[in-house]
Enzyme design. Structure first.
Site, PDB file in Angstrom:
ATOM      1  N   TYR A  60      43.319  50.333  31.076  1.00 26.56           N
ATOM      2  CA  TYR A  60      42.469  49.764  30.025  1.00 26.56           C
ATOM      3  C   TYR A  60      41.401  50.760  29.586  1.00 26.56           C
ATOM      4  O   TYR A  60      41.231  51.027  28.390  1.00 26.56           O
ATOM      5  CB  TYR A  60      41.813  48.483  30.544  1.00 26.56           C
ATOM      6  CG  TYR A  60      40.752  47.898  29.639  1.00 26.56           C
ATOM      7  CD1 TYR A  60      41.091  47.089  28.562  1.00 26.56           C
ATOM      8  CD2 TYR A  60      39.393  48.135  29.879  1.00 26.56           C
ATOM      9  CE1 TYR A  60      40.116  46.539  27.742  1.00 26.56           C
ATOM     10  CE2 TYR A  60      38.419  47.594  29.070  1.00 26.56           C
ATOM     11  CZ  TYR A  60      38.778  46.795  28.003  1.00 26.56           C
ATOM     12  OH  TYR A  60      37.799  46.255  27.189  1.00 26.56           O
TER      13      TYR A  60
ATOM     14  N   SER B  67      34.836  50.338  24.460  1.00 23.16           N
ATOM     15  CA  SER B  67      34.207  49.691  25.619  1.00 23.16           C
ATOM     16  C   SER B  67      33.303  50.671  26.341  1.00 23.16           C
ATOM     17  O   SER B  67      33.490  51.894  26.264  1.00 23.16           O
ATOM     18  CB  SER B  67      35.291  49.196  26.585  1.00 23.16           C
ATOM     19  OG  SER B  67      34.754  48.824  27.835  1.00 23.16           O
TER      20      SER B  67
END
Length: 296
Positions: A201, A188
């Site tokens: 995350y 990400s």
């Protein structure tokens, strides 16, 4: 045919309706509008003909886009999903509409035994495995680090990074048998710029970058390529399942391109990395993030 769009990011400059979903994983069929899976003008050219791919989180979002594009390029596809039966069945139908075979495998990738079972079922069905896409993930917004419980921390790491170890361990004996086999991991943009509200995350996504680079060096001599994709703000079920309705309505508006991206704008990265078009690339990360310039 798969979900289509006449133009790339057709009306994404407009704000989408405020919406949220009560739990993860999110449901794609409940999103408004539903994400675009593949562009109408995307033409397959047999880049993956005769290959078999296993995609985690392939029931929806980026995973669904990769699955359908892989099928359009000639691959059979096994889809791993947690519990989103309706979305998974739609993805299987899309794969089959492209003239390829599908396999649905339901279970928790945070469990090593299930990951081994998923690979075994894929081999039993198709007889081979050429492409492993470690894509499934979860995220939970937390304003303060103290709000991240031990249970959430462990769960997020098990889903997002432990699973990649488990699946790679199970898949490697089969990938070694297939010339030109590949592993593609989904990281990400948060791995590079951080995210204060997604601390656990983004930490897992940073770990995925290191995992990709390290594994690529370990397997290079065997001819197995390992790369990653680092999406920015993409309109997937993870978004309404993670944030409140107001934030969802503005999601992606602060990107340089001024909008959230569609899965169809990311799936092509996976096709590229799975095919011989990227035959001289390993240990690299592609960045479909709407124009944010980051290092890496």
């Amino acid at each position: 045919m798969a979900n289509k769009s006449k133009s790339r990011g057709a009306s994404e400059g407009e704000q989408r309706p405020a919406q949220s979903q009560a739990r993860q994983p999110g449901r794609q069929h409940k999103m408004e509008p539903e994400p675009v899976v593949v562009r109408e003008d995307y033409q397959g050219s047999s880049k993956l003909k005769g290959k078999v791919a296993l995609i985690t989180g392939g029931d929806s979002g980026i995973g669904r886009s990769a699955a359908v594009m892989f099928a359009r390029e000639g691959a059979d596809v096994a889809i791993v999903y947690l519990e989103e039966q309706q979305d998974a069945e739609k993805t299987a139908k899309m794969i089959e509409q492209e003239g390829q075979s599908s396999l649905l495998i339901k279970g928790d990738i945070g469990e090593k035994a299930f990951c081994q079972k998923a690979v075994e079922e894929t081999i039993s069905k198709f007889g081979q495995l050429d492409v492993l896409v470690n894509n499934a993930a979860e995220q939970h917004e937390a304003k303060e680090i103290d709000a991240i419980s031990e249970e959430q921390l462990v769960q997020t790491f098990r889903t997002n990074i432990f699973s990649m170890f488990f699946l790679t361990q199970a898949a490697l004996p089969h990938l070694r048998k297939q010339k030109g086999s590949t592993i593609i991991n989904t990281t990400s943009v948060t791995a590079y710029r951080g995210s204060p509200g997604l601390l656990d995350y983004s930490s897992t996504k940073g770990a995925i970058v290191a995992f990709t680079r390290s594994l690529s060096q370990k397997l290079a001599a065997e001819g197995i390529r390992v790369n990653a994709v680092a999406p920015g703000p993409i309109w997937t079920p993870l978004i309404p399942a993670s944030f409140d309705a107001e934030k969802v309505s503005k999601f992606g508006g602060d990107s340089p391109l001024g909008r959230a991206g569609q899965p169809s704008e990311v799936g092509t990265c996976y096709v590229f990395l799975a095919s011989d078009d990227s035959s001289y690339m390993t240990g690299q990360v592609l960045h479909p993030n709407g124009g944010e310039v980051i290092n890496g």
